[in-house]
Design a protein around this motif. Structure first.
Motif, PDB file in Angstrom:
ATOM      1  N   ARG A 207     -55.363 112.211   8.220  1.00  0.00           N
ATOM      2  CA  ARG A 207     -56.208 111.806   6.834  1.00  0.00           C
ATOM      3  C   ARG A 207     -55.888 113.131   6.150  1.00  0.00           C
ATOM      4  O   ARG A 207     -55.695 113.767   6.759  1.00  0.00           O
ATOM      5  CB  ARG A 207     -58.068 112.316   6.887  1.00  0.00           C
ATOM      6  CG  ARG A 207     -58.630 110.390   8.527  1.00  0.00           C
ATOM      7  CD  ARG A 207     -59.555 110.877   8.585  1.00  0.00           C
ATOM      8  NE  ARG A 207     -60.282 110.029   9.316  1.00  0.00           N
ATOM      9  CZ  ARG A 207     -60.489 109.751  10.259  1.00  0.00           C
ATOM     10  NH1 ARG A 207     -59.712 110.832  11.038  1.00  0.00           N
ATOM     11  NH2 ARG A 207     -61.448 108.850  11.142  1.00  0.00           N
TER      12      ARG A 207
ATOM     13  N   SER B  96     -52.632 105.205  10.967  1.00  0.00           N
ATOM     14  CA  SER B  96     -52.629 105.075  12.431  1.00  0.00           C
ATOM     15  C   SER B  96     -51.365 106.505  12.750  1.00  0.00           C
ATOM     16  O   SER B  96     -49.900 105.476  12.272  1.00  0.00           O
ATOM     17  CB  SER B  96     -52.116 103.626  12.867  1.00  0.00           C
ATOM     18  OG  SER B  96     -52.373 103.765  14.119  1.00  0.00           O
ATOM     19  N   GLU B  97     -51.085 107.567  13.227  1.00  0.00           N
ATOM     20  CA  GLU B  97     -49.684 108.528  13.304  1.00  0.00           C
ATOM     21  C   GLU B  97     -49.186 108.224  14.469  1.00  0.00           C
ATOM     22  O   GLU B  97     -50.779 108.048  15.846  1.00  0.00           O
ATOM     23  CB  GLU B  97     -50.491 109.832  12.788  1.00  0.00           C
ATOM     24  CG  GLU B  97     -50.502 110.030  11.052  1.00  0.00           C
ATOM     25  CD  GLU B  97     -50.483 110.603  10.366  1.00  0.00           C
ATOM     26  OE1 GLU B  97     -49.931 110.818   9.260  1.00  0.00           O
ATOM     27  OE2 GLU B  97     -51.406 111.664  11.057  1.00  0.00           O
TER      28      GLU B  97
ATOM     29  N   ALA C  19     -56.224 106.983   5.711  1.00  0.00           N
ATOM     30  CA  ALA C  19     -56.348 106.975   6.698  1.00  0.00           C
ATOM     31  C   ALA C  19     -54.856 106.372   7.137  1.00  0.00           C
ATOM     32  O   ALA C  19     -54.814 105.490   6.602  1.00  0.00           O
ATOM     33  CB  ALA C  19     -57.965 106.447   7.576  1.00  0.00           C
TER      34      ALA C  19
ATOM     35  N   ILE D  14     -55.078 109.064  14.132  1.00  0.00           N
ATOM     36  CA  ILE D  14     -55.312 108.579  12.490  1.00  0.00           C
ATOM     37  C   ILE D  14     -55.561 109.891  11.681  1.00  0.00           C
ATOM     38  O   ILE D  14     -55.582 111.201  12.408  1.00  0.00           O
ATOM     39  CB  ILE D  14     -57.008 108.430  12.430  1.00  0.00           C
ATOM     40  CG1 ILE D  14     -57.139 106.852  13.337  1.00  0.00           C
ATOM     41  CG2 ILE D  14     -57.442 108.291  10.968  1.00  0.00           C
ATOM     42  CD1 ILE D  14     -56.199 105.511  13.390  1.00  0.00           C
TER      43      ILE D  14
END
Length: 373
Positions: A178, A199-200, A197, A176
């Motif tokens: 941020r 999803s990476e 935030a 994640i």
């Protein structure tokens, strides 16, 4: 097809044979003229003398790529009533630029020494005298999961992730990310002043140090974020070693006399000089284009039975005898293999880029020695 200038041609050439491969003493690079003008025809030659310049003028050449630098020692004056001054004057009058690639072309994979190896059909080839190896780096870059596949593809096309015989190598992990876009930001995801935030995917690839700028430029152009997060780490591993000379094996063992005749035929020279017992068995061969007398101990260290090189002097020949290292000297001029080799390599590289350019092989014989048989 795209018309090009000298800078574009030499930039492409130096990606193959970079200046950092050259010895410190070697005056490589642009010797005469400029690169900031259009180029339609390039002449490739071993040496630059007045006959070669006349050949270039007659062919309408704009740029000469030579192996031996025409200005090897510093000049205090350019007097146009001297042979060297007249040569320089003729180049300038006819807008012909001259670029020299010497020891960097010796070291480059596919350069002079590899071309000589090909002539002798050697196998299991390695560098004889390693001089350069670059540190490897790891790039870790973070991007939205849905954009990761495209970014991995871009990085691979830029040359990152090449390991041995494998390309496109990478490692990914999901997490994640941020961030809060501040005032003045133009976020791809999220809103100014609001924490986001996402999803990476963390993509890791390995690359040689000299490729860092190319890979980063490609990564930044393909990344969806205006401020991508990425890290570089220097690794303990290094790239393959580069250096002068090569060492390899013949398909079958032969006597030194048989091998000397083989070299004479392969390089199409009228004679070779030989040091050592003609009955000595030869299988492992070291080779170095140009003048190699300073490298006989490097050749011996590789376990070579014979060393093929030019300009062998008397005392170095005696040293080789003491080391039980055979010598076959076909002369310095065998480096003429670079004419066809460089022209073909540059034709292929320019074709990939869509460059409209013609490479001409010099046919002037610049060998100064003549033999009475």
């Amino acid at each position: 097809m795209k018309k090009v200038n000298g800078h574009e041609i030499i930039t492409l050439f130096e990606q193959w044979s970079p200046k950092r491969f050259a010895e410190d003493w070697d005056p490589i690079g642009l010797h005469i003229g400029q690169l900031n003008r259009p180029v339609e025809k390039v002449l490739v030659t071993l040496d630059v003398n007045e006959m070669v310049i006349d050949e270039a003028i007659e062919a309408g050449v704009n740029l000469i790529i030579a192996h031996h630098p025409p200005i090897f020692r510093p000049m205090k004056h350019i007097w146009t009533d001297t042979p060297q001054g007249r040569l320089i004057e003729k180049c300038i009058k006819h807008d012909i630029s001259v670029y020299a690639a010497h020891t960097n072309l010796d070291v480059a994979p596919g350069g002079v020494n590899d071309l000589l190896v090909d002539k002798l059909n050697l196998k299991e080839v390695q560098v004889m005298a390693p001089s350069i190896s670059d540190p490897l780096y790891k790039l870790a870059v973070f991007c939205p999961v849905e954009h990761a596949e495209n970014l991995r593809t871009v990085l691979a096309h830029a040359g990152a992730g090449a390991l041995g015989d494998y390309v496109g190598c990478s490692f990914s992990s999901i997490g994640i990310g941020r961030f809060t876009p501040a005032e003045g930001a133009n976020p791809f995801i999220g809103q100014v002043g609001k924490e986001e935030a996402v999803s990476e995917e963390r993509i890791e690839v390995v690359l040689p140090g000299p490729m860092r700028s190319i890979v980063v430029k490609a990564m930044l152009a393909a990344h969806p974020y205006e401020e991508p997060a990425y890290d570089f780490f220097m690794l303990d591993q290094r790239t393959e070693e580069f250096g002068l000379g090569r060492v390899g094996k013949l398909d079958k063992e032969m006597s030194l006399e048989e091998f000397a005749r083989y070299v004479k035929s392969a390089f199409d020279v009228p004679a070779v000089r030989v040091v050592g017992n003609f009955n000595k068995s030869v299988r492992k061969v070291a080779i170095l284009g140009g003048s190699g007398s300073k490298y006989i101990r490097d050749a011996k260290r590789t376990g070579a039975d014979v060393f093929v090189t030019g300009d062998m002097d008397f005392h170095s020949a005696q040293d080789a005898e003491l080391l039980d290292l055979g010598i076959v000297d076909p002369g310095h001029h065998v480096e003429k293999v670079m004419i066809e080799g460089v022209a073909k390599k540059m034709e292929d590289l320019c074709a990939e880029k869509g460059y409209e350019i013609t490479f001409i092989r010099s046919v002037v014989d610049t060998e100064p020695f003549r033999f009475i048989m």
